[in-house]
Design a protein around this motif. Structure first.
Motif, PDB file in Angstrom:
ATOM      1  N   THR A   2      23.758  -7.979  72.938  1.00  0.00           N
ATOM      2  CA  THR A   2      23.461  -7.255  74.179  1.00  0.00           C
ATOM      3  C   THR A   2      22.049  -6.773  74.278  1.00  0.00           C
ATOM      4  N   THR A   3      21.452  -6.570  75.378  1.00  0.00           N
ATOM      5  CA  THR A   3      20.038  -6.273  75.677  1.00  0.00           C
ATOM      6  C   THR A   3      19.802  -4.709  75.352  1.00  0.00           C
ATOM      7  N   ASP A   4      20.606  -4.093  75.344  1.00  0.00           N
ATOM      8  CA  ASP A   4      20.148  -2.794  74.468  1.00  0.00           C
ATOM      9  C   ASP A   4      20.070  -2.877  73.104  1.00  0.00           C
ATOM     10  N   LYS A   5      20.924  -3.710  72.276  1.00  0.00           N
ATOM     11  CA  LYS A   5      20.550  -3.918  70.880  1.00  0.00           C
ATOM     12  C   LYS A   5      19.278  -4.459  70.551  1.00  0.00           C
ATOM     13  N   ILE A   6      19.157  -5.679  71.535  1.00  0.00           N
ATOM     14  CA  ILE A   6      17.567  -6.123  71.376  1.00  0.00           C
ATOM     15  C   ILE A   6      16.478  -5.078  71.707  1.00  0.00           C
ATOM     16  N   ALA A   7      16.927  -4.157  72.620  1.00  0.00           N
ATOM     17  CA  ALA A   7      15.737  -3.426  72.816  1.00  0.00           C
ATOM     18  C   ALA A   7      15.501  -2.268  71.725  1.00  0.00           C
ATOM     19  N   SER A   8      16.637  -1.864  71.273  1.00  0.00           N
ATOM     20  CA  SER A   8      16.721  -1.053  70.016  1.00  0.00           C
ATOM     21  C   SER A   8      15.967  -1.342  68.785  1.00  0.00           C
ATOM     22  N   ILE A   9      16.152  -2.830  68.537  1.00  0.00           N
ATOM     23  CA  ILE A   9      15.264  -3.550  67.509  1.00  0.00           C
ATOM     24  C   ILE A   9      13.863  -3.561  67.849  1.00  0.00           C
ATOM     25  N   MET A  47      16.134  -4.141  57.503  1.00  0.00           N
ATOM     26  CA  MET A  47      17.251  -4.817  56.830  1.00  0.00           C
ATOM     27  C   MET A  47      18.307  -3.819  56.946  1.00  0.00           C
ATOM     28  N   MET A  48      17.962  -2.548  56.698  1.00  0.00           N
ATOM     29  CA  MET A  48      18.785  -1.334  56.842  1.00  0.00           C
ATOM     30  C   MET A  48      19.457  -1.291  58.361  1.00  0.00           C
ATOM     31  N   LEU A  49      18.532  -1.237  59.241  1.00  0.00           N
ATOM     32  CA  LEU A  49      18.700  -1.105  60.870  1.00  0.00           C
ATOM     33  C   LEU A  49      19.667  -2.304  61.149  1.00  0.00           C
ATOM     34  N   LEU A  50      19.520  -3.372  60.678  1.00  0.00           N
ATOM     35  CA  LEU A  50      20.459  -4.540  61.193  1.00  0.00           C
ATOM     36  C   LEU A  50      21.788  -4.278  60.455  1.00  0.00           C
ATOM     37  N   GLU A  51      21.666  -3.941  59.355  1.00  0.00           N
ATOM     38  CA  GLU A  51      23.070  -3.599  58.854  1.00  0.00           C
ATOM     39  C   GLU A  51      23.852  -2.537  59.482  1.00  0.00           C
ATOM     40  N   GLU A  52      23.226  -1.329  59.786  1.00  0.00           N
ATOM     41  CA  GLU A  52      23.819  -0.377  60.566  1.00  0.00           C
ATOM     42  C   GLU A  52      24.316  -0.733  62.079  1.00  0.00           C
ATOM     43  N   THR A  53      23.155  -1.531  62.669  1.00  0.00           N
ATOM     44  CA  THR A  53      23.509  -1.924  63.902  1.00  0.00           C
ATOM     45  C   THR A  53      24.500  -3.121  64.178  1.00  0.00           C
ATOM     46  N   PHE A  54      24.517  -3.724  63.517  1.00  0.00           N
ATOM     47  CA  PHE A  54      25.305  -5.005  63.631  1.00  0.00           C
ATOM     48  C   PHE A  54      26.289  -5.364  62.620  1.00  0.00           C
ATOM     49  N   GLY A  55      26.443  -4.651  61.597  1.00  0.00           N
ATOM     50  CA  GLY A  55      27.225  -4.749  60.671  1.00  0.00           C
ATOM     51  C   GLY A  55      27.140  -5.997  59.632  1.00  0.00           C
ATOM     52  N   ILE A  56      25.849  -6.524  59.471  1.00  0.00           N
ATOM     53  CA  ILE A  56      25.393  -7.355  58.716  1.00  0.00           C
ATOM     54  C   ILE A  56      25.120  -6.991  57.444  1.00  0.00           C
ATOM     55  N   ASP A  57      25.890  -7.893  56.533  1.00  0.00           N
ATOM     56  CA  ASP A  57      25.674  -7.404  55.077  1.00  0.00           C
ATOM     57  C   ASP A  57      24.395  -8.265  54.571  1.00  0.00           C
ATOM     58  N   LEU A  58      23.161  -7.684  54.287  1.00  0.00           N
ATOM     59  CA  LEU A  58      22.012  -8.222  53.638  1.00  0.00           C
ATOM     60  C   LEU A  58      21.872  -8.164  52.318  1.00  0.00           C
ATOM     61  N   ALA A  59      22.808  -7.485  51.513  1.00  0.00           N
ATOM     62  CA  ALA A  59      22.608  -7.032  50.006  1.00  0.00           C
ATOM     63  C   ALA A  59      22.492  -8.115  49.222  1.00  0.00           C
ATOM     64  N   ALA A  60      22.872  -9.445  49.496  1.00  0.00           N
ATOM     65  CA  ALA A  60      22.879 -10.711  48.695  1.00  0.00           C
ATOM     66  C   ALA A  60      21.211 -10.768  48.218  1.00  0.00           C
ATOM     67  N   ALA A  61      21.116 -10.889  46.949  1.00  0.00           N
ATOM     68  CA  ALA A  61      19.939 -10.900  46.147  1.00  0.00           C
ATOM     69  C   ALA A  61      18.935 -12.177  46.659  1.00  0.00           C
ATOM     70  N   LEU A  68      13.098 -12.827  58.896  1.00  0.00           N
ATOM     71  CA  LEU A  68      13.024 -11.895  60.035  1.00  0.00           C
ATOM     72  C   LEU A  68      11.680 -11.374  60.179  1.00  0.00           C
ATOM     73  N   ASP A  69      10.887 -12.821  60.236  1.00  0.00           N
ATOM     74  CA  ASP A  69       9.435 -12.394  60.362  1.00  0.00           C
ATOM     75  C   ASP A  69       9.035 -12.133  61.980  1.00  0.00           C
ATOM     76  N   SER A  70       9.765 -12.436  62.739  1.00  0.00           N
ATOM     77  CA  SER A  70       9.542 -12.161  64.034  1.00  0.00           C
ATOM     78  C   SER A  70      10.716 -11.620  65.011  1.00  0.00           C
ATOM     79  N   LEU A  71      10.395 -10.989  66.101  1.00  0.00           N
ATOM     80  CA  LEU A  71      11.493 -10.496  66.827  1.00  0.00           C
ATOM     81  C   LEU A  71      12.440 -11.784  67.361  1.00  0.00           C
ATOM     82  N   ALA A  72      11.903 -12.889  67.734  1.00  0.00           N
ATOM     83  CA  ALA A  72      12.535 -14.173  67.897  1.00  0.00           C
ATOM     84  C   ALA A  72      13.463 -14.502  66.655  1.00  0.00           C
TER      85      ALA A  72
END
Length: 83
Positions: A2-9, A47-61, A68-72
Motif C-alpha cells: 500500500t501507498t501508506d506502507k511505502i510512505a511509512s518506510i 530490518m526491524m521495521l520491515l519485520e514489524e510492518t510486513f511480518g517478514i522474518d529477516l532473522a536468517a544469518a 535493502l540498499d535503496s528505497l526501490a
C-alpha cells in the motif's frame, strides 16, 4: 504494497538519515549503505521495521542487507516476500 506502507518506510529511512545529520534529498534509487549514508546499526533498525510492518522474518544469518540498499530495492523485496 500500500501507498501508506511505502510512505511509512520512506519516512523512517529519511528519519534514520536525519539522525545521522544527512538532510540530502532521497531518491528511490539512491544507495543507502554502499554510499555510506547509513551504517549497520541503521540496517538493523530498518530490518526491524520491515519485520514489524510486513511480518517478514529477516532473522536468517545469510540475509543480505544489500537487498535493502535503496528505497526501490526495499519496495521490490517487500513485494517479493508478500507474494
Amino acid at each position: 504494497m500500500t501507498t501508506d506502507k511505502i510512505a511509512s518506510i520512506r519516512a523512517r529511512v529519511q528519519g534514520l538519515l536525519e539522525e545521522r545529520g544527512d538532510r540530502q534529498p532521497l531518491l528511490d534509487t539512491d544507495s543507502l549503505f554502499f554510499s555510506g549514508r547509513l551504517d549497520s546499526l541503521a540496517a538493523t533498525h530498518l530490518m526491524m521495521l520491515l519485520e514489524e510492518t510486513f511480518g517478514i522474518d529477516l532473522a536468517a544469518a545469510d540475509f543480505d542487507v544489500t537487498r535493502l540498499d535503496s528505497l526501490a530495492e526495499i519496495e521490490a523485496f517487500v513485494s517479493e516476500t508478500q507474494g
